[in-house]
Design a protein around this motif. Structure first.
Motif, PDB file in Angstrom:
ATOM      1  N   CYS A 109       0.857  -1.181   0.000  1.00  0.00           N
ATOM      2  CA  CYS A 109       0.000   0.000   0.000  1.00  0.00           C
ATOM      3  C   CYS A 109       0.894   1.232   0.000  1.00  0.00           C
ATOM      4  O   CYS A 109       1.612   1.484   0.955  1.00  0.00           O
ATOM      5  CB  CYS A 109      -0.923   0.045   1.214  1.00  0.00           C
ATOM      6  SG  CYS A 109      -1.828   1.621   1.241  1.00  0.00           S
ATOM      7  N   CYS A 162      -0.219   3.661   3.021  1.00  0.00           N
ATOM      8  CA  CYS A 162       0.188   3.212   4.360  1.00  0.00           C
ATOM      9  C   CYS A 162       1.690   2.922   4.403  1.00  0.00           C
ATOM     10  O   CYS A 162       2.255   2.738   5.467  1.00  0.00           O
ATOM     11  CB  CYS A 162      -0.600   1.968   4.773  1.00  0.00           C
ATOM     12  SG  CYS A 162      -2.379   2.237   4.870  1.00  0.00           S
ATOM     13  N   CYS A 213      -7.072   1.958   3.851  1.00  0.00           N
ATOM     14  CA  CYS A 213      -7.103   3.342   3.366  1.00  0.00           C
ATOM     15  C   CYS A 213      -7.702   3.470   1.973  1.00  0.00           C
ATOM     16  O   CYS A 213      -7.951   4.570   1.512  1.00  0.00           O
ATOM     17  CB  CYS A 213      -5.699   3.932   3.387  1.00  0.00           C
ATOM     18  SG  CYS A 213      -4.658   3.327   2.050  1.00  0.00           S
ATOM     19  N   CYS A 265      -6.373  -1.224  -0.752  1.00  0.00           N
ATOM     20  CA  CYS A 265      -5.990  -1.401   0.641  1.00  0.00           C
ATOM     21  C   CYS A 265      -7.244  -1.360   1.507  1.00  0.00           C
ATOM     22  O   CYS A 265      -8.037  -0.427   1.434  1.00  0.00           O
ATOM     23  CB  CYS A 265      -5.019  -0.306   1.067  1.00  0.00           C
ATOM     24  SG  CYS A 265      -4.660  -0.284   2.827  1.00  0.00           S
TER      25      CYS A 265
END
Ligand code: ZN
Ligand code: ZN
Length: 938
Positions: free
Chosen positions: A187, A190, A357, A354
């Protein structure tokens, strides 16, 4: 007990808020649900379960509320049945969720985590936890969740962290943890690797672009197709299939990669399927999982063209520094301009996003730690196949097995700061030391320059160990001996693979005797074998290694329109809000009553309002009871019911009358139903049985039926009141697991604040006494109820006011029924306000305003309100209809053609019908005559 309860008087109005807060506090303060480890001599059965640990960042939502209601019902039920009952609570450190929470807090101060550095940042997270981390536990206390708060854990507690390191080291020593450079789900927002499970797949409309690569030294091209053209910058080969005749002549040749002007080989590999597209594919080992494998097979270079934020890096030539989507645009423009782009089609793209998020996940080459999952999965499959773990609803068994049979190695490292840090240290000499405690020097070179691996473990790694680590593992504790395997797990489908499956794999691995797998695995490592074999296990050992014997998967709570609750839709129902409005008891009851297996719950506040009314009904019934106690004999309550707390049935109930025998029988039947329903996790059936019994049979019927016996001039008042108290006490025990607060409150009041036990939660749960199930009484009572209900319905239909007394006529062929009605005529007179009962010798069926049942006919003798005009009109219309039908039938029967051609049975049917019609017409005419004569048959 709370001080204000010594002299008990129930307030007039039922106010759940005050009652519930008081008892919730009392239960916690008295440590009622704390469980001492039972000594060896203790032979009581054991029931244990683990609370799925909510995230430390969590707030109670409807899913928790459902989950905890179901668990609390099952737990209270077992405790009352005499099990040593442990419900173990805790919270999860929730790596990424918590880290993001604190990062957001930092951002509001204009800081980033890098500004603090790792150590300071972690301190900051602990501070955050101290301040805000206890919210969900406070909410649970308010719900009355009967967990053992003395055993509460946090997944980052020192003892649990030590157990995590122990597991990591053992798996590593067994060859089941490895580190390597692989394609992982990355990700870019993240900035960490995530596991397959944390990727949400979504189908979206996209494009498929066709790009042609010139073959070096020829005038030919090979055309490949891609949905992510920016990755071509990292291509290191083009693959065709060996069998594909179209490309035979190109084997061993090279293509010139457009835009990058790099020569890359044409390879033959199964990656290319002749049936699919052009049959040729580009190979990008650093940015695609399948290409990565092909790259290994052909020893291709891995060229990474993006950084950890999914921006193009220095290897992307002129595109360096661009975001991946900007780069895509530019690559396409350039390909088009230079004549390499030969096609563009609409195409459905499977995007991975993800879970946390929502950013589009980028397959990325990175060095991570993995668990070799196959050996663990094999055992986890076996225990479910052999039903050592049972799933409810049963279909989850297959869902679990299917997933387990296709499982991939588990990426366990996360590029975060908050979590269990991987117990591995890197030496300058490139040696990696995996150890339980910080090593002092490198085992290989003796150097001291060791740095700990910066990554932390996936949150689910530690929560997957909880069934045994929360009981003291790796120490061989008495708690483990007693409470492991736990009895049950209640959880939602959403964490079946994240959590349930991992607990099964890790439990079955570590709770089986450890020596054997470790030894054989070490041998396997030494012999350089790639496969660590699962050692054969003794079946008893395997059966007892499971983390839980049963798994109950609960449904989803949706809004009243069956929509999924979501913040963006704004349809999230906050359980605390519902509780404040209607009380915890009513909220719990709603969720229990709506929990039918395999069906999502469409949460509707109107149901909760209804169950609030149910609680109110119980409250008023209790007040009625106390009023009678006061009047008849204030000493009745404690003495009569003193022993009942420990009695599994109804103590001191003397069945003197039909209604007594009936309610005793019903209580036992319902008790049996409820116990059976709860053992099958049919929360809905249990709740509905209790509801129908308490409201319908107990309040609406029994209380009404015994009223005359409670009157001051009744010689049976005292024993009747004693029965009432005994029955009420037992019914509260029956109700307690579903509505713990109101039942506790009234129960203490029954004992005038001086109960035989500290809490109803410790009293015995009712068990059915088969001898008290009285079929005759139930059948007889059903007839009496039916009779009363029939008269009430007739009154309603005829609009006869309830306060006006009316005579009835009853026809009953069987003498026993007549007898029964006679004996219970008092009840009929009172409950249907009947003033005179006359038995007649002939069926009342032909008369209107009559009810017919198999056992009796009953008719209201009521004249004034009959609407003669309406009755006349109805009868006339009916007469008209019947006469038309009759003349049609007669005409057909007079028709030679019909009689000779139609099947004989049809003709016969017509004849019979015409005769019937004649009889019906006669009856109706007679009725019309009677109406005309003013004789109102009603
Ligand atoms: Zn993310
Ligand atoms: Zn070294």
């Amino acid at each position: 007990m709370p001080e204000n309860l010594t002299k008990v008087e129930l307030p007039k109005a039922y106010e759940p808020g005050a009652i519930e807060a008081r008892w919730a506090e009392f239960w916690v303060k008295e440590k009622l649900f704390s469980v001492a480890t039972p000594p060896e001599a203790d032979t009581r059965p054991v029931f244990s379960l683990l609370l799925p640990p909510p995230n430390v960042t969590g707030r109670l939502h409807m899913g928790h509320m459902l989950n905890q209601t179901q668990m609390d019902i099952i737990v209270r039920w077992h405790r009352m049945r005499g099990f040593v009952t442990l419900w173990l609570p805790g919270t999860d450190h929730a790596g990424i969720a918590t880290q993001m929470m604190v990062e957001r807090q930092l951002a509001s101060e204009g800081k980033r985590r890098a500004d603090l550095g790792r150590e300071k940042f972690i301190e900051r997270v602990w501070e955050w936890k101290k301040l805000y981390g206890g919210a969900i536990q406070d909410q649970m206390r308010r719900l009355g969740a009967s967990v053992d708060w003395d055993r509460e854990y946090f997944t980052m507690d020192e003892n649990l962290s030590r157990a995590v390191r122990e597991v990591f080291v053992r798996l590593y020593e067994q060859g089941l943890i490895y580190r390597g450079k692989y394609i992982v789900n990355w990700c870019p927002r993240c900035v960490t690797a995530i596991s397959d499970l944390e990727v949400k797949h979504e189908e979206v409309p996209g494009k498929l672009w066709e790009v042609r690569y010139p073959v070096v030294g020829t005038k030919e091209f090979i055309t490949v197709a891609t949905t992510r053209p920016e990755t071509m910058l990292g291509d290191t080969a083009v693959a065709v299939n060996e069998r594909d005749e179209r490309y035979k002549q190109l084997h061993g040749k090279k293509v010139l990669l457009p835009l990058m002007n790099r020569e890359i080989p044409i390879i033959t590999d199964e990656l290319a399927q002749p049936e699919f597209g052009t049959g040729a594919v580009k190979v990008t080992p650093a940015h695609d999982a399948n290409d990565f494998q092909a790259g290994l097979r052909h020893n291709l270079p891995q060229i990474e063209v993006m950084d950890e934020h999914a921006r193009m890096n220095g290897s992307a030539g002129p595109y360096a520094g661009l975001d991946r989507y900007e780069a895509r645009k530019r690559v396409l423009e350039d390909l088009r301009a230079q004549g390499f782009l030969v096609g563009e089609k609409d195409y459905t793209v499977a995007l991975g996003k993800c879970d946390r998020c929502g950013a589009v996940v980028e397959p990325r080459l990175s060095t991570q730690w993995f668990v070799k999952i196959q050996p663990l999965a094999e055992r986890a499959i076996e225990v479910v196949e052999k039903d050592y773990i049972r799933f409810t609803p049963a279909n989850y068994r297959q869902i679990y097995l299917n997933w387990m049979r296709n499982i991939h190695d588990w990426t366990i490292s996360r590029q975060l700061w908050w979590g269990h840090r991987i117990p591995a240290w890197h030496c300058d000499c490139s040696e990696i030391i995996v150890a339980r405690e910080v090593p002092s020097s490198c085992a290989k070179c003796g150097g001291f320059a060791l740095t700990q691996d910066p990554d932390v473990l996936d949150t689910w790694f530690s929560s997957g160990l909880l069934p045994f680590t929360s009981l003291g593992w790796p120490e061989q504790t008495r708690d483990l001996e007693v409470f492991y395997p736990t009895s049950l797990l209640i959880t939602g489908f959403d964490i079946l693979f994240f959590w349930v499956a991992r607990m099964i794999m890790l439990g079955c691995w570590f709770m089986a005797p450890p020596e054997k797998p470790a030894l054989e695995a070490r041998d396997a490592r030494r012999s350089n074998s790639k496969d660590v074999r699962t050692p054969a296990l003794n079946q008893d050992e395997l059966r007892n290694s499971v983390p839980f014997r049963e798994v109950y998967i609960h449904a989803l709570v949706r809004d009243a329109d069956r929509q999924k609750m979501s913040k963006t839709k704004g349809n999230v129902v906050d359980p605390i809000h519902v509780i404040e409005k209607y009380g915890t008891d009513a909220t719990r009851f709603t969720l229990a009553a709506m929990s039918s297996p395999g069906t999502d719950i469409a949460f509707n506040e109107s149901r909760t309002e209804g169950y609030r009314a149910f609680a109110n009904k119980i409250w008023n019934a209790a007040r009625f009871m106390f009023m009678n106690i006061e009047r008849i004999d204030p000493n009745i309550r404690p003495r009569r019911a003193a022993e009942a707390g420990r009695h599994k049935g109804i103590a001191g109930f003397e069945a003197a009358t039909l209604e007594d025998r009936w309610i005793l029988s019903r209580f036992n039947s319902i008790t049996r139903n409820v116990n059976e329903s709860l053992s099958a996790y049919r929360f809905d059936e249990a709740a509905n049985s209790i509801y129908d019994f308490f409201w319908g049979e107990f309040c609406d019927w029994y209380l009404e039926l015994i009223k005359p016996r409670l009157s001051p001039d009744s010689e049976n008042a005292r024993s009747t009141c004693g029965n009432l108290v005994a029955l009420f006490e037992a019914s509260l025990r029956l109700l307690h697991p579903v509505m713990p607060f109101i039942s506790e409150e009234i129960w203490h009041a029954i004992y005038d604040g001086n109960p035989p036990l500290k809490s109803l939660a410790l009293a015995a749960y009712p068990e059915a006494e088969e001898l008290q199930i009285d079929r005759t009484a139930e059948t007889e009572m059903a007839i009496v109820q039916d009779l009363i209900a029939s008269v009430r319905n007739l009154r309603a239909e005829l609009k006869v006011e309830m306060k006006q007394r009316v005579p009835v006529e009853i026809f009953a062929e069987e003498p026993t029924i007549r007898n029964l009605i006679q004996k219970n005529s008092g009840a009929l007179e009172r409950l249907a306000n009947v003033e005179q009962i006359r038995f007649v010798e002939e069926s009342l069926a032909k008369l209107s305003s009559t009810r017919h049942t198999a056992r009796f006919d009953v008719r209201l003798v009521y004249e004034k309100k009959i609407d003669v005009a309406a009755e006349r009109e109805k009868a006339t219309k009916e007469l008209d209809r019947l006469e038309k039908e009759k003349s049609n039938g007669e005409r057909q029967l007079a028709d030679e053609g019909f009689v000779s051609k139609a099947p004989a049975n049809v003709v016969e049917q017509r004849r019979v019908r015409v005769e019937e019609l004649k009889a019906l017409i006669d009856k109706l005419k007679k009725k019309l005559d009677e109406l005309d004569q003013g004789y109102l048959s009603g």
